[in-house]
Design an enzyme around this catalytic site. Sequence first.
Site, PDB file in Angstrom:
ATOM      1  NE  ARG A   1      31.253  40.206  28.062  1.00  0.00           N
ATOM      2  CZ  ARG A   1      30.186  40.151  28.872  1.00  0.00           C
ATOM      3  NH1 ARG A   1      28.963  40.004  28.480  1.00  0.00           N
ATOM      4  NH2 ARG A   1      30.561  39.290  29.931  1.00  0.00           N
ATOM      5  CB  THR A   2      36.329  37.022  25.198  1.00  0.00           C
ATOM      6  OG1 THR A   2      36.213  38.393  25.902  1.00  0.00           O
ATOM      7  CG2 THR A   2      37.474  36.910  24.315  1.00  0.00           C
TER       8      THR A   2
ATOM      9  CE  LYS B   1      44.102  13.341  31.465  1.00  0.00           C
ATOM     10  NZ  LYS B   1      44.344  12.887  30.129  1.00  0.00           N
TER      11      LYS B   1
ATOM     12  NE  ARG C   1      39.437  35.749  28.575  1.00  0.00           N
ATOM     13  CZ  ARG C   1      38.176  36.512  28.872  1.00  0.00           C
ATOM     14  NH1 ARG C   1      37.496  36.200  29.665  1.00  0.00           N
ATOM     15  NH2 ARG C   1      38.188  37.499  27.865  1.00  0.00           N
TER      16      ARG C   1
ATOM     17  CG  HIS D   1      40.966  41.099  26.809  1.00  0.00           C
ATOM     18  ND1 HIS D   1      40.642  40.659  25.648  1.00  0.00           N
ATOM     19  CD2 HIS D   1      39.912  40.958  27.713  1.00  0.00           C
ATOM     20  CE1 HIS D   1      39.391  40.084  25.817  1.00  0.00           C
ATOM     21  NE2 HIS D   1      39.141  40.347  26.958  1.00  0.00           N
TER      22      HIS D   1
HETATM   23  C1  NCD Z   1      37.038  41.450  30.538  1.00  0.00           C
HETATM   24  C2  NCD Z   1      38.164  40.664  30.724  1.00  0.00           C
HETATM   25  O1  NCD Z   1      37.856  39.314  30.799  1.00  0.00           O
HETATM   26  O2  NCD Z   1      39.037  40.917  31.023  1.00  0.00           O
HETATM   27  N1  NCD Z   1      35.776  40.896  29.922  1.00  0.00           N
HETATM   28  C3  NCD Z   1      35.812  40.796  28.661  1.00  0.00           C
HETATM   29  O3  NCD Z   1      36.526  40.166  28.181  1.00  0.00           O
HETATM   30  N2  NCD Z   1      34.717  41.275  27.932  1.00  0.00           N
HETATM   31  C4  NCD Z   1      36.842  42.286  31.692  1.00  0.00           C
HETATM   32  C5  NCD Z   1      36.200  41.960  32.883  1.00  0.00           C
HETATM   33  O4  NCD Z   1      36.346  40.490  33.228  1.00  0.00           O
HETATM   34  O5  NCD Z   1      36.102  42.601  33.985  1.00  0.00           O
END
Ligand code: NCD
Length: 351
Positions: free
Chosen positions: A51-52, A80, A101, A129
């Site tokens: 999703r993100t 590396k 991320r 997040h």
């Molecule tokens: C969340 C995350 O990555 O922290 N997912 C997301 O970005 N929608 C929640 C999760 O992974 O449980």
Amino acid sequence: MRSVIDILDLTVEELDGIIATAEDILAHPDAYADKCRRKKLATLFFEPSTRTRMSFEAAMLDLGGSVLSMASAASSSATKGESVADTAKVISQYADVIAMRHPKEGAALVAAKNAEIPVINAGDGGHCHPTQTLADLLTIHRRFGTFDGLTVGFCGDLKYGRTVHSLINALVRYRDVKFVLISPEELKLPDYSKQVILNNGNAFEEVSDLTAAFPALDVLYMTRVQQERFADRAEYERLKDTYILTADKLTGAKENIAILHPLPRVNEISVQVDAHPGAAYFEQVKNGKFMRMALILFVLSHNDGQPVDLLPRWTGTETPSHVCKNPTCITHTEQELAPVLRDGKCVYCEQ
Ligand code: NCD
């Protein structure tokens, strides 16, 4: 220049402005179709995501911009041994904004300090997040028209669930929001996050029984037990199915309850619940793209070419003689990065 490490990097007025922009994009998408022409978003994902990452990419494409991304963390120079700081400096030469991320707490702060372009944290370990929080806020706002006075239950893995920590940081700044923290003993909310609630004078209670908590809740925020953050596999197996929301459990809930989940779900919400009018988790997915569009516009409009303006909470005294007690803090892996202390806590991971 503005980067977004956590939702606290945005004032309440700015958050309200981003919500208003997202609502406007929803109503008039064509008016935004060219806003980011010739601009590039780099997505740097060192951890899995569906999703993100896609939401960021769709957001930039819908703004008329383009996207640069690595096929996977395994195909980047991080394998590396390239540091986060060097990666951020390098990507700054190719793109206009970074969404990153990373599995280590504090990685987004390291990137923001070193990049020449705005950095948006798309999740740093079990820490923050903020863009999931933007999706959550728009979803709650579209359902209730306000955040003031709501009682919000967080259920599941409140220890490692970074989406929980960021949403709490956002909601404490609205009026009279009450928190019900529903978790097993082992997965309770970290102290730094509880302190945020206390510092803002909000009420919270910690309980372990989801069914008993239901009648008071306007919003129930379910979470997945974060398997990837457990050092002990047996502990994960023991805790993973502590809470499973089924349709019959909802009989004690308020009629207009909103059930949120950042997704992916594993077992925490039975698919039967999807038909309940309170189920809002797929709305969150949709809203996330519009909020990310609004956030990209916000950070690009604040890029004056100056170094990033960091909040006091992300600054402190460098302590080369110190080792952060959190084993997954970025200071353990980033080259020559000493913990920076503020009020006795490491600013990278807040532990
Ligand atoms: C969340 C995350 O990555 O922290 N997912 C997301 O970005 N929608 C929640 C999760 O992974 O449980």
